[in-house]
Structures are given as structure tokens and as C-alpha cells.
Design a protein around this motif. Sequence first.
Motif, PDB file in Angstrom:
ATOM      1  N   ALA A 312      -4.219 -27.616  32.529  1.00  0.00           N
ATOM      2  CA  ALA A 312      -5.777 -27.860  33.075  1.00  0.00           C
ATOM      3  C   ALA A 312      -6.617 -28.621  32.051  1.00  0.00           C
ATOM      4  N   ALA A 313      -6.499 -28.091  30.827  1.00  0.00           N
ATOM      5  CA  ALA A 313      -7.191 -28.819  29.556  1.00  0.00           C
ATOM      6  C   ALA A 313      -6.990 -30.433  29.669  1.00  0.00           C
ATOM      7  N   PHE A 314      -5.586 -30.823  29.828  1.00  0.00           N
ATOM      8  CA  PHE A 314      -5.352 -32.072  29.850  1.00  0.00           C
ATOM      9  C   PHE A 314      -6.107 -32.856  30.970  1.00  0.00           C
ATOM     10  N   VAL A 315      -5.669 -32.390  32.234  1.00  0.00           N
ATOM     11  CA  VAL A 315      -5.976 -32.767  33.472  1.00  0.00           C
ATOM     12  C   VAL A 315      -7.347 -33.076  33.744  1.00  0.00           C
ATOM     13  N   ILE A 316      -8.115 -31.930  33.427  1.00  0.00           N
ATOM     14  CA  ILE A 316      -9.486 -32.053  33.559  1.00  0.00           C
ATOM     15  C   ILE A 316     -10.313 -32.804  32.633  1.00  0.00           C
ATOM     16  N   GLY A 317      -9.766 -32.659  31.498  1.00  0.00           N
ATOM     17  CA  GLY A 317     -10.315 -33.790  30.388  1.00  0.00           C
ATOM     18  C   GLY A 317     -10.009 -35.115  30.956  1.00  0.00           C
ATOM     19  N   PHE A 318      -8.990 -35.553  31.600  1.00  0.00           N
ATOM     20  CA  PHE A 318      -8.591 -36.824  31.988  1.00  0.00           C
ATOM     21  C   PHE A 318      -9.614 -37.201  33.270  1.00  0.00           C
ATOM     22  N   SER A 319      -9.652 -36.345  33.890  1.00  0.00           N
ATOM     23  CA  SER A 319     -10.173 -36.548  35.502  1.00  0.00           C
ATOM     24  C   SER A 319     -11.802 -36.251  35.415  1.00  0.00           C
ATOM     25  N   ALA A 320     -12.408 -35.378  34.717  1.00  0.00           N
ATOM     26  CA  ALA A 320     -13.540 -34.920  34.379  1.00  0.00           C
ATOM     27  C   ALA A 320     -14.453 -35.391  33.438  1.00  0.00           C
ATOM     28  N   ALA A 321     -13.846 -35.480  32.158  1.00  0.00           N
ATOM     29  CA  ALA A 321     -14.609 -35.986  30.927  1.00  0.00           C
ATOM     30  C   ALA A 321     -14.409 -37.335  30.592  1.00  0.00           C
TER      31      ALA A 321
END
Length: 406
Positions: A312-321
Motif C-alpha cells: 500500500a505504501a508504494f502503490v498509494i505513493g505512486f497513484s496518489a502522491a
Amino acid sequence: MQNTLTKNKYMPTALSMYINYFLHGMGCIILAQNIDFLIEQLNTNKAGVAYVISALGLGRLIVLFVSGVLSDKYGRKPFILLGMITYVIFMGGILISTNVTMAFFFALLAGMANSFMDAGTYPALTECFPNASGSANVAIKAFISAGQFLLPWIISFLISNNLYYGWSFILCIIIFVINGLFILKLPFPAFKTDDSKKDSVSEEKVENKVKANFWIEGICLILIGFTATATFQIIANWLPSFAREVAGVEQTISLKLISIYSTGSIVSVFVTSILVAKWIKQVRFTFVYPLISLIMLIVLWIFPSTLTCVVAAFVIGFSAAGGVLQLALTSMSELFPTSKGKITGIVFTASSISSTVVPGITGILADINLSHVILFDIGVTALGVILALIVNIRYNVVKKNELKAS
């Protein structure tokens, strides 16, 4: 383009501005990363620290418009330096704060510092690299993410060696001071041009062809400024605590989740830049990226574990941040080309409101149950997906009408 950048006499100036945003990346998460120490120092709870964090958005909101106007009048360098000085006061002030009220005041200054630096840096980079302003400004996001990547490792080192948590703040102060001395001597390009009338004429011609409706897609894009900021801000502030208390992740590992999150953000900046330049319209990402974040948040909420926290840390960093806010701004500028300055201010205001309101709400939820924080993020992100879907449908209609008109 790379040749142009390296030969540009303002490259050292740009590098110094990027260093500021590397430090700003640390400043964005430094309170949340030190939440346990601050709870003890300020004699408060999670909600109290979240209240302090909310001052970042409020401070930014207070001076957002006026700093931009004054930057156009008095120049970029004074506001960049003012932002750096204000950031130094914030960093030192937090270390001497003994209660929530004091800490809130200094955090308020951090938000103002962010607005001051934005007001000077974004236009300055555009003026330094007039033929590559988009790439120059996108690079800011990469430096912010780099700072967010490094800070958790610094804090983990301090914890592992039983060192004073304030060394992370002191390091930022030292770099700000050294960098400020360089900026004082570095050249900045002229900040006043005579092309504004020409630009407005050409933009007016473009807008006559675009039948965008501000009250539909315009409002939706402004609200995406709120939802996009909330999605990544909640994860940046609360994922380490969620990982520790709900998923049972060890403290030093949980803090490094933000480094993983920042890695995702850095990767996204480069991937998205390539895709937008060659194949996919930026407006599509305002829907696709929040949808990916929504799916990941649901998985994280239902199946909390070390593995899901890391993913989740990587995916949300990629998609949200990785730039949804910037993509929304670009889409807004495309649909409403004669109001770019005003639109940018409004979208950033929505983003600042999110930075002000959301930490307070999530702080209250965290004291009840940290799972509620992720559930709240799911709700906000779902709203962002719906808004982006409306924007994309309307975008298709507008562009279809534009083609028919031409």
C-alpha cells in the motif's frame, strides 16, 4: 532539452531551489514521523499532535494568495528567502515547544513558509527555464519525494542509537542556513515581462473554442484538489501508526514505510511524465490514479498486515502522491486557459483546506480506532474517483464539440 538545462546559467539557482523542496519534503512529514516523541514532549495525545499538523495547511492558506501577488511585485528571491527563514523558525520552535498551543503556532509558520517558497519558486523556475518550464516544475515533486524518502531512515537511525529526536530538525536547519547563503549570491532572471497582454489575447482565442463549464468540470477539478491532497496526506501521516498498532509492524520498519511511499511517488513522477508527453492525456490520470488508490486502501483496510502495508505504501505513493494534484491543475488550465492564475489559486486553496481540516478529523478518528482513519480515506478517495469520472466524461464532450467547431 537536457542540453538546454545544463547550459543554462541559472542551473545553480534552480538546484538551490530544489534543495529547499528536498527539505520541504522532510518538513511535510517530520511531525507525523516524530509523533510518539511529540506526544510526550507536548503532554498530549494523537489528536493533539494531529491538531498541530493541521496548522501546516492553515498557515499555507492564510498567505497563499497575497504571497503570489507580492512575488509578482517584489521579485522571487525575497519570498524564497522569507520561506527559508520561516521554515528555520518552525524547526527550532517545535524543539522548544512545551505544549500544543506553542507547537501549533510554529507549525502555522511552516505552512506560511511553504506558501512563501511556492510563490517565489514556481514562477522563478518558469523564468529560469522558459522552454522547459513543465519539466522544471515537475522536478519539484521528485525532490519533495526524495526528502520524504530519506527522513524515515534518519529517524530510524536516531531511534536505533537512542539519540535525541531533534537532530532531524537540526539537520534541516543547518542545510537551510547554508543553502540560504548560496541563494543570496545567486542570480535570478527578470521577473517582469511585457508579454502578458499577448498571452491573454492568444488564450482568449483558445477559450472561444472550448465550451467548458466551470460549474461542472471546473468545480469537480477544484474538489479534486481537496480529495487528492487528503488521500496521500492521510497515508503520509498515519500509515506508520496504523502499521504498528493494527498490523503489528515493528516501529523502525513502520517508519520506513514512508520511504517506500516516497519511492512510489518518485517513480510515478517519471512514469507519468513520459506517458503524458507521448501517449495519454493527463486528465485520464485524474481518474485512473485515484481508482488504484481506492482499491489499495480497501485491501489495506480489510487485510491489515506487514505485506499489505508495504504494498500500500508504494502503490498509494505512486497513484496518489505522484502528481494527481498537478495533473488536475494542468487539466484545469487546458479547459479554462484564460484563468490560469486564478484557477491555480483556487485549486491550491482547496488543497490547503484539506491540509487544514483532514488532520483534525483523522486525529479524532485515530484516538477511537486507527482503522477508522483508513476507512475515512476510502470515503474521500471514492469521492475523488466520482469527481474525476465526471471530469473525464465532460472532457470528452468538450473536446468533441471543439473538433466539430473547427
